[in-house]
Structure formats: C-alpha cells, structure tokens
Design a protein around this motif. Structure first.
Motif, mmCIF file in Angstrom:
data_model
loop_
_atom_site.group_PDB
_atom_site.id
_atom_site.type_symbol
_atom_site.label_atom_id
_atom_site.label_comp_id
_atom_site.label_asym_id
_atom_site.label_seq_id
_atom_site.Cartn_x
_atom_site.Cartn_y
_atom_site.Cartn_z
ATOM 1 N N ALA A 1 38.173 -37.841 60.206
ATOM 2 C CA ALA A 1 39.158 -36.958 60.755
ATOM 3 C C ALA A 1 39.666 -37.548 61.790
ATOM 4 C CB ALA A 1 38.289 -35.602 61.151
ATOM 5 N N LEU A 2 38.890 -38.394 62.841
ATOM 6 C CA LEU A 2 39.398 -38.997 64.015
ATOM 7 C C LEU A 2 40.486 -40.036 63.640
ATOM 8 C CD1 LEU A 2 38.906 -39.080 66.909
ATOM 9 C CD2 LEU A 2 37.267 -41.284 66.563
ATOM 10 N N ARG A 3 40.429 -40.851 62.604
ATOM 11 C CA ARG A 3 41.587 -41.587 61.964
ATOM 12 C C ARG A 3 42.698 -40.791 61.349
ATOM 13 N NH1 ARG A 3 37.341 -45.375 60.888
ATOM 14 N NH2 ARG A 3 37.210 -44.439 58.645
ATOM 15 N N LYS A 4 42.620 -39.806 61.210
ATOM 16 C CA LYS A 4 43.793 -38.726 60.643
ATOM 17 C C LYS A 4 44.403 -38.484 62.009
ATOM 18 C CE LYS A 4 44.674 -35.566 56.851
ATOM 19 N NZ LYS A 4 45.277 -36.734 56.326
ATOM 20 N N LEU A 5 44.051 -38.265 63.143
ATOM 21 C CA LEU A 5 44.504 -37.880 64.338
ATOM 22 C C LEU A 5 45.786 -38.857 64.765
ATOM 23 C CD1 LEU A 5 41.663 -36.586 66.374
ATOM 24 C CD2 LEU A 5 43.472 -35.138 65.538
ATOM 25 N N PRO A 6 46.517 -38.361 65.646
ATOM 26 C CA PRO A 6 47.569 -39.502 65.994
ATOM 27 C C PRO A 6 46.846 -40.261 66.868
ATOM 28 C CG PRO A 6 48.556 -37.139 66.143
ATOM 29 C CD PRO A 6 47.220 -37.154 65.685
ATOM 30 N N THR A 7 47.323 -41.536 67.128
ATOM 31 C CA THR A 7 46.643 -42.720 67.812
ATOM 32 C C THR A 7 46.278 -42.180 69.213
ATOM 33 O OG1 THR A 7 47.786 -44.240 66.428
ATOM 34 C CG2 THR A 7 46.790 -45.014 68.534
ATOM 35 N N ALA A 8 47.296 -41.609 70.081
ATOM 36 C CA ALA A 8 47.211 -41.371 71.117
ATOM 37 C C ALA A 8 45.628 -40.279 71.640
ATOM 38 C CB ALA A 8 48.625 -40.497 71.872
ATOM 39 N N ILE A 9 45.813 -39.405 70.536
ATOM 40 C CA ILE A 9 44.647 -38.210 70.616
ATOM 41 C C ILE A 9 43.183 -38.942 70.428
ATOM 42 C CG2 ILE A 9 43.685 -36.104 69.692
ATOM 43 C CD1 ILE A 9 46.566 -35.221 69.207
ATOM 44 N N SER A 10 43.443 -39.951 69.331
ATOM 45 C CA SER A 10 42.174 -40.672 69.004
ATOM 46 C C SER A 10 41.604 -41.471 70.331
ATOM 47 C CB SER A 10 42.492 -41.647 67.813
ATOM 48 O OG SER A 10 42.899 -41.046 66.584
ATOM 49 N N LEU A 11 42.647 -42.242 70.935
ATOM 50 C CA LEU A 11 42.054 -42.861 72.094
ATOM 51 C C LEU A 11 41.571 -41.834 73.384
ATOM 52 C CD1 LEU A 11 44.832 -45.647 72.276
ATOM 53 C CD2 LEU A 11 42.662 -45.879 71.547
ATOM 54 N N LYS A 12 42.201 -40.942 73.340
ATOM 55 C CA LYS A 12 41.840 -39.840 74.335
ATOM 56 C C LYS A 12 40.236 -39.296 74.029
ATOM 57 C CE LYS A 12 43.929 -35.662 76.504
ATOM 58 N NZ LYS A 12 44.964 -34.819 76.264
ATOM 59 N N TYR A 13 40.104 -39.132 72.557
ATOM 60 C CA TYR A 13 38.735 -38.678 72.413
ATOM 61 C C TYR A 13 37.789 -39.696 72.673
ATOM 62 C CZ TYR A 13 35.114 -36.998 69.216
ATOM 63 O OH TYR A 13 33.816 -36.792 68.617
ATOM 64 N N GLU A 14 38.053 -40.977 72.344
ATOM 65 C CA GLU A 14 37.152 -41.855 72.634
ATOM 66 C C GLU A 14 36.856 -42.059 74.075
ATOM 67 O OE1 GLU A 14 38.537 -45.344 70.956
ATOM 68 O OE2 GLU A 14 38.060 -44.564 69.054
ATOM 69 N N GLU A 15 37.872 -41.885 74.796
ATOM 70 C CA GLU A 15 37.674 -42.039 76.450
ATOM 71 C C GLU A 15 37.042 -40.844 76.973
ATOM 72 O OE1 GLU A 15 41.585 -42.148 78.052
ATOM 73 O OE2 GLU A 15 41.977 -44.286 77.339
ATOM 74 N N ALA A 16 37.001 -39.775 76.416
ATOM 75 C CA ALA A 16 36.486 -38.553 76.829
ATOM 76 C C ALA A 16 34.877 -38.522 76.430
ATOM 77 C CB ALA A 16 36.976 -37.262 76.111
ATOM 78 N N GLN A 17 34.490 -39.058 75.288
ATOM 79 C CA GLN A 17 33.273 -39.357 75.095
ATOM 80 C C GLN A 17 32.534 -40.001 75.784
ATOM 81 O OE1 GLN A 17 33.444 -40.812 70.836
ATOM 82 N NE2 GLN A 17 32.100 -39.238 70.191
#
Length: 413
Positions: free
Chosen positions: A120-136
């Motif tokens: 599901a993370l790879r299905k997100l737009p790239t900007a949101i995926s990077l935002k998710y990893e930073e938030a983690q």
C-alpha cells in the motif's frame, strides 16, 4: 384480583426486559480477554465501517484514500496513517484492490499486515510515501525521548574512532544506561516522588492522581516480572494522557476512584506527614516517602486498578504507546476500555484510523457478544414467567367475558 395481576405484569415485564438488555449490551458482562468469535466479528464490523467511509464513485476512492493518509501524516499520527494503509482493501475499488493484493503477495515479509502495508505504501504518490517514512523516524525519536518505548530496542551507534576491543562493551553499557534512563523518564524517580509528595501535603498545585500513578509505577518497577513491566508501561501511558489532558471527564473520574482505592488518602496522607515531617537528608526522606507509599497501598484496590492497567498495556502493545493515548480519548468507563481493547485486538493500528475517522462511534464496532451469567439467566426466566402469567390472565379474562355474553343472549330475546 386478575386486574391487579394483569397491571403488575404489564409494569414488571418492561422493567425486567430493560435490565436484561442493559446487562447484555452495556458491556458490564464483557470478558476482559475477548474470544476469537468476538475478535472475528469485530474485524468484520471494522471492514464494513472502512468501506462506508469511501466515496460511492469508484473513481474517487483512490484520491480519498491517499488524502486521509496524507492528513494523518500532516498531524504526525503515524499509527492512524498506518491503519489507513491496512484498510486500503476496504476503501479502494476492486481493480486497485486486486493489484494491491498481488503486490502484497510478492512481498518477502513474514507478517501479512507488513506485506499489505508495504504494498500500500508503494501505491501512494511518491511525496506521501517519503512523508510517511520521515514521520515514522520522527515518531520513534519522540517515543524514546518521552520514555514511552524502551531505548534498548533502538539501535545505539558506536563512534567510528572507538577502539575495537571496547566497541562491544560500549554498546552494551550505552544500551543499558539509555534503557534505564528512558524507562523512568516519564515516571521520574523516587526522589522526584518525595519532593512532589511534600508539595502535595503543603497544598501546592500537584495532580494527585498523576502523583499516585507515578508511585504505583515506580513501586511496580521494583519487581522484576512481566506483570510489573506491563503496569509500568500502562502507568506511563496514563500519565502521558493526564499530562496532555486527553482523557474524558467521566473516565478521569473513574480512574481517580480506582487510583484512590489503591492508595487511599486516609492512609497515605498521615503516612507521608509522618515520613516527611522531620528534617533529614534527601536520601533518608526519599526512603521514608517510599516506605509511606508501600504501607498505604490497599491490596484489593490495587488489584482492581491492575485489571485496568492490564487492558491499557494490551492496547499499547497492540498499537503503540502514542496510539494508545489516542484510543483512550474515547473511553468513558470500564466498558469502553474493554471495547477499545477489542477493536485493538481486531484491527491493531486500524483501530486508531477508525477512531480518528469516526470518533466515539468507532466503539460501536466492538461486538463482544453476550456473556450469560446466572443473574441474566434468572432475569430471563423471570421475564418468561411474567409473560406466561400475563397471557394466562388475558386468556382467562377473555373466556369469562365470552361466557357471560352467551348467557345474556337468551334473556334479551
């Protein structure tokens, strides 16, 4: 006489029925450890709830899904964002779900949830995926600094110029020191407890409930067993929720009653006054205050409080400490606490996402089933007997009136 019985049954039936329904669905008869059937049914209810959030138009579902993920990331709520990743199969249209499940099956991860969230993370737009990893990463740092997670689980870096012979020792010592520091950072130390106790005695503004929770957590830390560790984590979660004022008034009142039962003022205040009344060194006063708390504990009250602490620790284990605070925001009483435990068992981080999307309504998805007790069985039997009596009186009255009517007909002729 029959009229009296009839009226009594009419009054009695609704009263007994209300008591039975209240006992069945209020949560008072819920088990502290939910069964497989309750977890499975609750999981199905959660699936239906997430499906209801998505727009009816299939073309709008993908954008809506990644919008809610982005919203939670903007609020730095990683658990809720992760929950919406896991809810993708319920929120996306059939074509996207089919692609998602194929991608998840191709992942080389052990847990099904990990495979699904990675796809599901790879299905997100790239900007949101990077935002998710930073938030983690940011959330992990916050949890360690606040003492909500054990620093021993966090990798400890060793300086590159450190001697090889001392590298392993340095890692071991640093990890142990950080684990000790962060474990008690939120609860504080016994010296802090003694100082705050003195301020409480003198009437300063001290949160009495937080003070007692701190004492219970620190005293539990003296015991090296799994139960005490669970109580420490739960006490830390509760103290964090109290500090941030994220508990409802009803649950705070309920919690206050539980804590005061475990550490009653009638015992604690005189014990602390005696312990801290004389001048002494800091170490001596600290030990005296510690002994005062130990002597003031009510065993039965502590046992009841520990049952709630067990629920809170389980919620934090199934999600995360920060997510547990978010879930506790919806709790008003012990029944709600068990409902939150159930949706956490059924959905993990999906429970956080559900609460963020529908608030207290998320608790209605918890299907605990009905736990039949002797009291409920007797109430149902009483209601059945009252119903049969009502039917008998009605039928007797009907037959008597019919007979009288038949006898009067010839006389009228």
């Amino acid at each position: 006489m029959q009229a009296v019985v009839f009226n009594s049954m009419l009054i009695l039936l609704p009263v007994i029925g209300a008591e039975v329904l209240g006992a069945a669905f209020s949560g008072s008869a819920f088990s502290d450890s939910p069964g497989i059937e309750a977890i499975d049914q609750t999981r199905k209810n959660m699936d239906e709830a997430f499906a209801s959030f998505a727009p009816r138009n299939p073309a709008d579902r993908y954008e809506f899904w990644y919008d809610v993920v982005d919203r939670e990331l903007s609020e730095r709520d990683v658990a809720a964002a992760h929950g919406f990743l896991l809810a993708a199969p319920q929120m996306l249209d059939r074509k996207d779900v089919k692609e998602l499940m194929v991608a998840a099956d191709a992942e080389r991860l052990d847990r099904a949830d990990d495979r699904l969230s990675a796809a599901a993370l790879r299905k997100l737009p790239t900007a949101i995926s990077l935002k998710y990893e930073e938030a983690q990463v940011s959330q992990r740092v916050v949890d360690v600094q606040s003492g909500l997670v054990d620093a021993a689980e966090t990798p400890v870096e060793v300086a590159e110029d450190a001697p090889e012979s001392q590298g392993g020792l340095e890692v071991e010592v640093s990890s142990e020191r950080l684990a000790t520091e962060t474990r008690f950072r939120l609860l504080g130390t016994f010296q802090d407890l003694a100082e705050n106790s003195e301020r409480w005695l003198y009437g300063d503004r001290v949160d009495e409930i937080a003070l007692k929770i701190t004492a219970i957590g620190l005293l539990e830390a003296e015991t090296a067993d799994g139960l005490s560790d669970a109580n420490i984590r739960a006490a830390s979660i509760l103290k964090s929720a109290l500090r941030s004022r994220r508990l409802t008034d009803d649950f705070q009142n309920y919690l206050s009653q539980r804590v005061n039962d475990a550490l009653p003022d009638s015992k604690l205040r005189p014990a602390l006054e005696e312990a801290l009344g004389e001048l002494a060194t800091v170490d001596v006063r600290t030990e005296r205050a510690k002994s005062a708390f130990v002597e003031s504990i009510d065993a039965r009250g502590l046992q009841r409080l520990e049952s709630d602490l067990e629920q809170i620790d389980r919620i934090g284990t199934l999600t995360s400490p920060a997510a547990a605070v978010t879930l506790l925001e919806q709790v008003e009483d012990a029944s709600d606490l068990r409902r939150v435990r159930l949706i956490a068992e059924a959905g993990g981080d999906r429970a956080v996402a559900l609460v963020k999307q529908s608030g207290a309504g998320a608790l209605r998805t918890a299907d605990t089933g009905i736990r039949w007790t002797l009291e409920m069985v007797l109430q149902v039997m009483g209601m059945t007997a009252a119903g049969l009596a009502l039917i008998f009186v009605t039928w007797s009255t009907f037959r008597r009136n019919i007979r009288k009517k038949k006898k009067l007909e010839p006389m009228g002729a």
